[in-house]
Enzyme design. Structure first.
Site, mmCIF file in Angstrom:
data_model
loop_
_atom_site.group_PDB
_atom_site.id
_atom_site.type_symbol
_atom_site.label_atom_id
_atom_site.label_comp_id
_atom_site.label_asym_id
_atom_site.label_seq_id
_atom_site.Cartn_x
_atom_site.Cartn_y
_atom_site.Cartn_z
ATOM 1 N N GLU A 76 0.845 -1.203 0.000
ATOM 2 C CA GLU A 76 0.000 0.000 0.000
ATOM 3 C C GLU A 76 0.871 1.240 0.000
ATOM 4 O OE1 GLU A 76 -2.512 0.043 3.454
ATOM 5 O OE2 GLU A 76 -3.979 -1.313 2.580
ATOM 6 N N ARG A 123 -15.630 -7.644 16.927
ATOM 7 C CA ARG A 123 -15.841 -7.920 18.360
ATOM 8 C C ARG A 123 -16.243 -6.624 19.060
ATOM 9 N NH1 ARG A 123 -10.290 -7.024 17.548
ATOM 10 N NH2 ARG A 123 -9.670 -5.129 18.632
HETATM 11 C C1 MV4 Z 1 -1.056 1.931 7.650
HETATM 12 C C2 MV4 Z 1 -0.311 3.059 8.062
HETATM 13 C C3 MV4 Z 1 0.092 3.932 7.088
HETATM 14 N N1 MV4 Z 1 -0.191 3.706 5.787
HETATM 15 N N2 MV4 Z 1 -1.340 1.753 6.338
HETATM 16 C C4 MV4 Z 1 -1.027 -0.290 11.866
HETATM 17 C C5 MV4 Z 1 -1.744 -1.529 12.301
HETATM 18 C C6 MV4 Z 1 -2.713 -1.859 11.240
HETATM 19 N N3 MV4 Z 1 -4.028 -1.941 11.803
HETATM 20 C C7 MV4 Z 1 -2.598 -0.786 10.216
HETATM 21 N N4 MV4 Z 1 -1.595 0.124 10.630
HETATM 22 C C8 MV4 Z 1 -1.185 1.143 9.840
HETATM 23 N N5 MV4 Z 1 -1.490 1.015 8.518
HETATM 24 C C9 MV4 Z 1 -0.894 2.625 5.461
HETATM 25 N N6 MV4 Z 1 -1.149 2.402 4.156
HETATM 26 C C10 MV4 Z 1 -0.036 3.215 9.406
HETATM 27 C C11 MV4 Z 1 -0.465 2.247 10.304
HETATM 28 C C12 MV4 Z 1 -0.114 2.509 11.673
HETATM 29 C C13 MV4 Z 1 -1.083 2.749 12.651
HETATM 30 C C14 MV4 Z 1 -2.432 2.679 12.377
HETATM 31 C C15 MV4 Z 1 -3.373 2.918 13.362
HETATM 32 C C16 MV4 Z 1 -2.952 3.220 14.648
HETATM 33 C C17 MV4 Z 1 -1.643 3.266 14.943
HETATM 34 C C18 MV4 Z 1 -0.683 3.027 13.965
HETATM 35 C C19 MV4 Z 1 0.669 3.094 14.298
HETATM 36 C C20 MV4 Z 1 1.609 2.878 13.328
HETATM 37 C C21 MV4 Z 1 1.220 2.562 12.027
#
Ligand code: MV4
Length: 483
Positions: free
Chosen positions: A199, A291
């Site tokens: 992504e 959940r």
């Molecule tokens: C991302 C992102 C940036 N760009 N996807 C972290 C866990 C998973 N649920 C998805 N996550 C992320 N996906 C893209 N394309 C950054 C994160 C992310 C994040 C997301 C939500 C809450 C905290 C986070 C901490 C670091 C990275």
């Protein structure tokens, strides 16, 4: 539904049983040998021991839980969060035993348990998604072509991943091959599934999630958003509702899209749709959690809806009691997760006995906990011992109530994240509402907490000195009887 078994422990087991009791439903607790004297066991009408302390010999053993349910004549099982809550096999086995699973249908758990299957399911519904691919990829040369089209930085993710495991940021094409190989082997060893996808990397997102609720008759509503950006290594620490940055217009659009995601997998019950929000307030669907979430209370406080009650009603086949237009946001709610961890020592687990445990009380304070003074914190389970939740007419009021509640909360014997919460509540980036998922990494140092406690000690010392001096004045006055 006359009797519910709660296949969980700690605060969430108690939380679920309180609502069941309120509804006139009898409760069955299950417990491990380490939890023999736990509050959730004493609260329940009946309790069944599952086995030794480790989860894989107790709370995770499907056969033992179903046997406990049958032996006690249970007609519903609530899985809580964690443990077996998103295990499709468990849901299927519960239903096959003629017991109602208080959660979504097996199909929804399966689809949303795979990030790639989830993307595939919502594709037809015009939900904004981060630019990227929706198929697993192993060929690094093909990946290079795709990454060039998307533009760097890109993020490699594991389809089966959770909690950020198997995620890798790639800054340029030179790093792509090696990072992809590492991501695949990491995903294989962590999840037994090496599927990864690519992504566009959203550099400074906020994590906003929408609570949804759906019945068995095709009615789906959302209960607005929770802001969950204050997290440390993918472990949420502070959550709030509503978000400080959503406009009513953006909130409505995200809400509609969250309901569509739920409809895409024929969702039933309470679920959460996760989005990333970028600096320009574009939002992207990430995944759906099938959940009840840890942070559900902030939604309850701003909407007045008991989410566990609605889960039970929907599971027993009732129609939703409200429509979208009946739901409004009233006030603001804040939640701090109280972990048995030492924030001055890299959040290392802090085990021991709760020598002193006195929770704060007040009209706008809710504490969801599963421990009492004198109890040991077992090492076997999640280190979260309580959730401190406050409410206020405004965000500032909820923050101020949280600060007072943290000051009132007395915990001795172990270190907790309470001082970390105090740090967050007074940080300008937090109070202004202008923060993202990098807040902790950017602003937090253990030094900040140590300085706070020094200030606290100074205030206490000055108060003591004043008391002493005031006392001396009294004694010096001749002829006055000491009191
Ligand atoms: C991302 C992102 C940036 N760009 N996807 C972290 C866990 C998973 N649920 C998805 N996550 C992320 N996906 C893209 N394309 C950054 C994160 C992310 C994040 C997301 C939500 C809450 C905290 C986070 C901490 C670091 C990275």
């Amino acid at each position: 539904m006359k009797k519910i078994l709660v296949a969980n422990r700690g605060e969430i087991a108690l939380r679920i049983m309180r609502t069941a009791r309120k509804m006139g439903i009898r409760t069955v607790a299950v417990y491990s040998e380490a939890d023999r004297h736990a509050p959730h066991v004493r609260f329940a009408d009946q309790a069944v021991c599952l086995g030794p302390a480790p989860s894989n010999q107790s709370y995770l053993v499907i056969d033992k839980i179903i046997k406990a349910a049958k032996d006690t004549g249970t007609d519903g099982i609530h899985p809580g969060y964690g443990f077996l809550s998103e295990n499709a096999e468990f849901a299927q086995r519960v239903e096959a035993a003629g017991i109602t699973f208080i959660g979504p249908n097996v199909h929804a758990i399966e689809v949303m348990g795979s990030k790639l299957a989830a993307k595939d399911a919502v594709k037809a519904y015009k939900i904004p998604m981060v630019p990227g691919i929706d198929k697993a990829i192993t060929d690094t040369e093909k990946a290079k072509v795709i990454a060039n089209e998307i533009g760097y930085p890109i993020l490699i993710k594991a389809s089966a991943g959770g909690g950020g495991k198997g995620m890798r940021v790639v800054e340029n094409s030179n790093e792509l091959k090696s990072q992809m190989e590492r991501a695949i082997s990491e995903a294989l060893s962590a999840f037994g599934d090496g599927s990864v996808f690519i992504e566009k990397y959203v550099a400074s997102p906020r994590h906003i999630e929408i609570q949804v609720l759906a019945d068995k008759y095709g009615n789906t509503v959302h209960l607005f958003e929770r802001e969950c950006s204050i997290q440390r290594r993918h472990q949420k620490v502070v959550e709030e509702a509503p978000s400080a940055v959503l406009t009513p217009e953006l909130r409505a659009r995200m809400g509609v899209d969250a309901c569509r995601v739920a409809e895409a997998c024929n969702y039933i019950g309470a679920g959460t749709v996760e989005f990333l929000l970028d600096e320009n307030h574009n939002y992207y669907f990430l995944e759906m959690n099938t959940r009840l979430q840890v942070e559900h209370p902030v939604t309850e406080l701003i909407t007045g809806v008991d989410l566990v009650e609605e889960q039970i009603r929907v599971a027993r086949g009732e129609k939703l009691r409200f429509q979208q237009d009946d739901l409004t946001i009233k006030g603001h709610a804040m939640e701090l997760r109280v972990y048995a961890e030492d924030p001055t020592n890299d959040f290392l687990p802090s085990v021991g006995e709760l020598l002193v445990y006195q929770k704060p009380v007040g009209e706008n304070i809710r504490v969801d906990d599963g421990y009492e003074e004198g109890m040991e914190i077992p090492i076997y389970y999640d280190p979260m011992i309580a959730k401190l939740i406050t409410y206020g007419a405004t965000r500032d009021a909820a923050i101020s109530n949280m600060e007072n509640a943290i000051a009132q909360y007395q915990i001795e014997g172990i270190e907790t994240t309470l001082p970390f919460g105090a740090f967050v509540m007074k940080h300008p980036a937090f109070t202004s509402g202008d923060f993202d998922t990098h807040f902790v990494k950017k602003f937090f140092t253990s030094q900040a907490i140590l300085e706070d406690s020094k200030k606290g000690e100074m205030v206490a010392a000055l108060a003591g000195l004043k008391l002493y001096l005031d006392g001396r004045k009294k004694l010096r006055v001749p002829g006055v009887i000491k009191s």
